[in-house]
Motif scaffolding. Structure first.
Motif, mmCIF file in Angstrom:
data_model
loop_
_atom_site.group_PDB
_atom_site.id
_atom_site.type_symbol
_atom_site.label_atom_id
_atom_site.label_comp_id
_atom_site.label_asym_id
_atom_site.label_seq_id
_atom_site.Cartn_x
_atom_site.Cartn_y
_atom_site.Cartn_z
ATOM 1 N N PRO A 1 0.827 -1.218 0.000
ATOM 2 C CA PRO A 1 0.000 0.000 0.000
ATOM 3 C C PRO A 1 0.860 1.267 0.000
ATOM 4 C CG PRO A 1 -0.775 -1.567 1.656
ATOM 5 C CD PRO A 1 0.552 -2.069 1.149
ATOM 6 N N LYS A 2 0.308 2.321 -0.556
ATOM 7 C CA LYS A 2 1.012 3.611 -0.575
ATOM 8 C C LYS A 2 1.433 3.998 0.831
ATOM 9 C CE LYS A 2 -1.069 5.905 -4.550
ATOM 10 N NZ LYS A 2 -1.808 7.082 -4.992
ATOM 11 N N GLY A 3 2.674 4.458 0.934
ATOM 12 C CA GLY A 3 3.188 4.936 2.207
ATOM 13 C C GLY A 3 3.639 3.845 3.168
ATOM 14 N N GLU A 4 3.583 2.589 2.731
ATOM 15 C CA GLU A 4 3.933 1.498 3.638
ATOM 16 C C GLU A 4 5.134 0.680 3.161
ATOM 17 O OE1 GLU A 4 0.600 -0.816 4.980
ATOM 18 O OE2 GLU A 4 -0.700 0.952 5.068
ATOM 19 N N SER A 5 5.962 1.267 2.293
ATOM 20 C CA SER A 5 7.125 0.550 1.771
ATOM 21 C C SER A 5 8.094 0.158 2.872
ATOM 22 C CB SER A 5 7.858 1.392 0.719
ATOM 23 O OG SER A 5 7.034 1.581 -0.397
ATOM 24 N N LYS A 6 8.372 1.071 3.789
ATOM 25 C CA LYS A 6 9.324 0.784 4.865
ATOM 26 C C LYS A 6 8.786 -0.312 5.783
ATOM 27 C CE LYS A 6 12.159 2.866 8.518
ATOM 28 N NZ LYS A 6 12.710 1.578 8.790
ATOM 29 N N ILE A 7 7.520 -0.231 6.127
ATOM 30 C CA ILE A 7 6.898 -1.249 6.977
ATOM 31 C C ILE A 7 7.018 -2.624 6.298
ATOM 32 C CG2 ILE A 7 4.697 -2.064 7.927
ATOM 33 C CD1 ILE A 7 3.920 0.949 8.188
ATOM 34 N N TYR A 8 6.740 -2.661 5.010
ATOM 35 C CA TYR A 8 6.818 -3.913 4.263
ATOM 36 C C TYR A 8 8.249 -4.449 4.255
ATOM 37 C CZ TYR A 8 6.929 -7.242 0.448
ATOM 38 O OH TYR A 8 7.129 -8.373 -0.300
ATOM 39 N N LEU A 9 9.216 -3.603 3.915
ATOM 40 C CA LEU A 9 10.608 -4.031 3.849
ATOM 41 C C LEU A 9 11.092 -4.514 5.212
ATOM 42 C CD1 LEU A 9 13.119 -4.433 2.140
ATOM 43 C CD2 LEU A 9 13.718 -2.041 2.556
ATOM 44 N N ASP A 10 10.735 -3.803 6.262
ATOM 45 C CA ASP A 10 11.121 -4.218 7.619
ATOM 46 C C ASP A 10 10.545 -5.592 7.958
ATOM 47 O OD1 ASP A 10 12.543 -1.868 7.923
ATOM 48 O OD2 ASP A 10 11.018 -0.882 9.172
ATOM 49 N N SER A 11 9.300 -5.846 7.561
ATOM 50 C CA SER A 11 8.684 -7.145 7.861
ATOM 51 C C SER A 11 9.353 -8.266 7.070
ATOM 52 C CB SER A 11 7.180 -7.114 7.596
ATOM 53 O OG SER A 11 6.912 -7.045 6.218
ATOM 54 N N VAL A 12 9.765 -7.985 5.839
ATOM 55 C CA VAL A 12 10.466 -8.988 5.030
ATOM 56 C C VAL A 12 11.827 -9.301 5.667
ATOM 57 C CG1 VAL A 12 11.567 -9.437 2.782
ATOM 58 C CG2 VAL A 12 9.277 -8.428 2.881
ATOM 59 N N LYS A 13 12.544 -8.269 6.053
ATOM 60 C CA LYS A 13 13.855 -8.457 6.693
ATOM 61 C C LYS A 13 13.714 -9.271 7.978
ATOM 62 C CE LYS A 13 16.176 -4.349 4.908
ATOM 63 N NZ LYS A 13 16.712 -3.014 5.238
ATOM 64 N N LYS A 14 12.691 -8.962 8.776
ATOM 65 C CA LYS A 14 12.477 -9.657 10.043
ATOM 66 C C LYS A 14 12.161 -11.139 9.772
ATOM 67 C CE LYS A 14 9.924 -9.444 14.362
ATOM 68 N NZ LYS A 14 8.959 -8.726 15.162
ATOM 69 N N ALA A 15 11.342 -11.409 8.776
ATOM 70 C CA ALA A 15 10.999 -12.788 8.433
ATOM 71 C C ALA A 15 12.241 -13.563 7.986
ATOM 72 C CB ALA A 15 9.930 -12.799 7.342
ATOM 73 N N GLN A 16 13.109 -12.895 7.222
ATOM 74 C CA GLN A 16 14.344 -13.561 6.774
ATOM 75 C C GLN A 16 15.267 -13.843 7.971
ATOM 76 O OE1 GLN A 16 15.734 -10.772 3.827
ATOM 77 N NE2 GLN A 16 14.650 -11.821 2.163
#
Length: 181
Positions: free
Chosen positions: A162-177
């Motif tokens: 979603p717009k404005g949520e790129s950082k939140i998304y990237l942080d969640s991907v990094k945390k999952a990895q």
């Protein structure tokens, strides 16, 4: 270890499935009448885009290795005419077209990639014919998603980040990895 050809086919199937899924997720958010909305008279509705993709998929992928991809029985111009049809019929067209495509791709062998097929009498190597459709279908799926988003407006559920949520998304991907390690 898989060959390049095996990997190519596997990756193309994965990409095609992804674009079908984008359409499916769009349809889940639409009301029946939304399928027939036209932004203006010269624009296609989602229903018309589905009709066109269905006709194209059946024509291109039926007897893919042995017949021209533009079948005599295809009525391309009629695909762009509004039909009195239900949502269920449209979804049936959608699923049948994708089934034809995916079944054909799944039946191909790596050696088939360098064979020659024709589309409207134009000779193409199989891998190029696949790439041609891998450009064509996402173009139309993008139109479907755009129209769906326009219709649903503030009720739209994003199909990506979603717009404005790129950082939140990237942080969640990094945390999952990190959790996998």
């Amino acid at each position: 270890m898989q060959t390049f050809g095996e990997g190519f086919l596997k990756d193309c199937i994965k990409r095609f499935r992804y674009y079908k899924e984008l359409g499916d997720k769009t349809f889940e958010q639409l009301k029946e009448e939304d399928f027939f909305y036209q932004p203006n008279l010269s624009s296609n509705s989602i229903a018309i885009i589905i009709q066109h993709m269905y006709g194209n998929m059946l024509s291109r992928w039926t007897n893919f290795l042995t017949e021209d991809g533009e079948k005599d029985w295809r009525k391309r111009d009629a695909e762009f005419e509004a039909m009195s049809i239900s949502r269920e019929d449209l979804l049936s067209f959608w699923n049948e077209g994708w089934k034809c495509l995916l079944t054909t791709l799944e039946s191909l062998q790596p050696d088939d990639l360098m064979k020659t097929v024709t589309i409207r009498t134009e000779p193409l190597l199989v891998y190029d014919a696949i790439l041609r459709q891998l450009a064509h279908y996402p173009y139309h799926v993008g139109q479907i998603v755009y129209i769906g988003r326009m219709i649903r407006d503030n009720e739209w559920s994003s199909l990506s980040i979603p717009k404005g949520e790129s950082k939140i998304y990237l942080d969640s991907v990094k945390k999952a990895q990190q959790n996998k390690q």
